[in-house]
Design an enzyme around this catalytic site. Structure first.
Site, PDB file in Angstrom:
ATOM      1  N   THR A  10       9.726   2.245  13.212  1.00 30.88           N
ATOM      2  CA  THR A  10       9.992   3.442  12.653  1.00 30.88           C
ATOM      3  C   THR A  10       9.030   4.747  13.557  1.00 30.88           C
ATOM      4  OG1 THR A  10       8.089   3.373  11.019  1.00 30.88           O
ATOM      5  CG2 THR A  10      10.319   2.809  10.400  1.00 30.88           C
ATOM      6  N   GLY A  38       6.632   0.814  10.844  1.00 30.49           N
ATOM      7  CA  GLY A  38       7.319  -0.138  10.593  1.00 30.49           C
ATOM      8  C   GLY A  38       6.759  -1.509  10.475  1.00 30.49           C
ATOM      9  N   GLY A 202      -6.048  -7.623  -1.433  1.00 35.70           N
ATOM     10  CA  GLY A 202      -6.764  -6.637  -1.191  1.00 35.70           C
ATOM     11  C   GLY A 202      -8.182  -6.676  -0.779  1.00 35.70           C
ATOM     12  N   ASP A 226      -8.947   3.868   5.304  1.00 37.88           N
ATOM     13  CA  ASP A 226      -7.617   3.850   5.119  1.00 37.88           C
ATOM     14  C   ASP A 226      -7.218   2.490   5.272  1.00 37.88           C
ATOM     15  OD1 ASP A 226      -4.834   4.492   5.121  1.00 37.88           O
ATOM     16  OD2 ASP A 226      -4.917   5.645   7.211  1.00 37.88           O
ATOM     17  N   THR A 228      -4.000   1.454   5.140  1.00 39.17           N
ATOM     18  CA  THR A 228      -2.657   1.158   5.675  1.00 39.17           C
ATOM     19  C   THR A 228      -2.814   0.123   6.842  1.00 39.17           C
ATOM     20  OG1 THR A 228      -2.294   3.577   5.355  1.00 39.17           O
ATOM     21  CG2 THR A 228      -0.638   2.371   6.616  1.00 39.17           C
ATOM     22  N   ASP A 232      -0.485  -6.000   7.410  1.00 36.65           N
ATOM     23  CA  ASP A 232       0.252  -6.579   8.520  1.00 36.65           C
ATOM     24  C   ASP A 232      -0.695  -7.093   9.713  1.00 36.65           C
ATOM     25  OD1 ASP A 232       2.768  -5.740   7.713  1.00 36.65           O
ATOM     26  OD2 ASP A 232       2.344  -3.421   8.572  1.00 36.65           O
ATOM     27  N   ARG A 267     -10.517   2.060   9.920  1.00 44.90           N
ATOM     28  CA  ARG A 267     -10.227   3.309  10.755  1.00 44.90           C
ATOM     29  C   ARG A 267      -8.824   4.025   9.998  1.00 44.90           C
ATOM     30  NH1 ARG A 267      -9.889  -0.225  16.412  1.00 44.90           N
ATOM     31  NH2 ARG A 267     -12.143  -0.525  16.600  1.00 44.90           N
TER      32      ARG A 267
END
Ligand code: ATP
EC number: 2.7.1.15
Length: 293
Positions: A10, A38, A202, A226, A228, A232, A267
């Protein structure tokens, strides 16, 4: 040995706004960044940065975002297949960050949905026994199942990260050799009968469940900016660590994964936050002791 990652790619646009818009409202916002995203692309990029021969099988659209993705991906050492676009808009995530730290995310799946099995199967034609097929949750149940069946028939090892979760994915466990799930996915999908199961928790860490044994790997301490892409990063580095040593995912693979995920959470952003090749080479070269990067 090669890893085939069949999934999505994406354009992630991050916008900063005063507040999450109400129905019918018209608001101002600032576009803060544009990145490749993505889950398929994220995991494939990190695997390739670890030195793994990686093929990302993911659809890009025939629009300017699709051209941008294909230009960006050339900078990574992986092969994106197909090199031609599908006749749809590229998949896009719009991430709205409000001033109070809340967010709302809108994601399209038109390109991934239009990428039919008949177009994907030939891209796996040169896969050989011992190669890996890694999938996430962005394809339909039917497409995900068909690709895992094809992989098993060819002697590939199958790896599944069922995110975003679809409750019906629980039907796929008999086709999966290695599963990586977070606590919520584990609760919903009740993984069972899998040779290697990893449950991430987590900031607490992750469990490795293999051959009837459970081992805990604590998260690596980080100044968190962050989170995010933590999952992955963890999955890709765990897999790479094991593959580079020719073993099944073990405690050292989870330690390497946790160290790499700690870099990502320290980061901002997604692709821009991921560990770089030199950082990954440094940590994968250790027996798990911490490295100064
Ligand atoms: P994502 O948010 O990317 O979807 P996920 O839900 O798939 O992530 P998590 O369980 O949140 O996966 O995180 C995966 C791993 O990343 C954890 O096991 C841990 O090693 C690392 N990690 C996540 N959050 C933190 C944190 N705050 N500090 C340090 N490490 C973290």
């Amino acid at each position: 040995m090669r890893v085939y990652v069949a999934g999505n790619i994406t354009v992630d646009e991050t916008w900063s706004i005063a507040d999450i818009p109400q129905k019918g409202s018209s608001i101002h916002g600032n576009k803060v960044s544009q990145d490749i995203g993505g889950k398929g692309a994220n995991q494939a990029i990190i695997l390739s940065r670890c030195g793994i021969d990686t093929r990302l099988i993911a659809a890009t659209g025939n629009d300017s975002n699709g051209s941008w993705i294909r230009e960006q991906i050339i900078k990574e050492s992986l092969t994106l297949l197909p090199s031609q676009p599908v006749y749809r808009h590229s998949d896009t995530s719009i991430i709205l960050n409000s001033a109070d730290g809340d967010n709302a995310i809108m994601t399209t799946t038109a390109a991934a949905d239009a990428f039919h099995l008949e177009a994907i199967e030939p891209l796996l034609a040169d896969a050989r026994a011992g190669d890996i097929l890694l999938q996430q949750g962005n394809f339909s149940l039917e497409k995900t199942r068909a690709l895992f069946r094809l992989a098993k028939a060819r002697g590939l090892t199958t790896v599944f990260n069922p995110s975003p979760v679809n409750p019906d994915f629980a039907q796929l466990w008999p086709l999966v050799d290695i599963a990586v799930v977070n606590e919520s996915e584990a609760g919903q999908l009740q993984p069972q009968g899998i040779a290697t199961l990893v449950i991430t928790q987590g900031a607490a860490g992750a469990w490795l469940i293999r051959q009837g044994q459970r081992q805990f790997c604590p998260a690596t301490g980080a100044s968190v900016l962050d989170t995010t892409g933590a999952g992955d990063t963890f999955l890709a580095v765990m897999l790479a660590s094991a593959l580079l040593r020719g073993v099944a995912p073990d405690a050292l693979a989870l330690t390497h994964a946790s160290q790499a995920a700690a870099i990502t959470v320290s980061r901002r952003g997604t692709l821009s936050a991921f560990p770089r090749c030199a950082e990954l080479a440094a940590l994968l070269g250790t027996r798990g002791e911490s490295v100064i990067i």
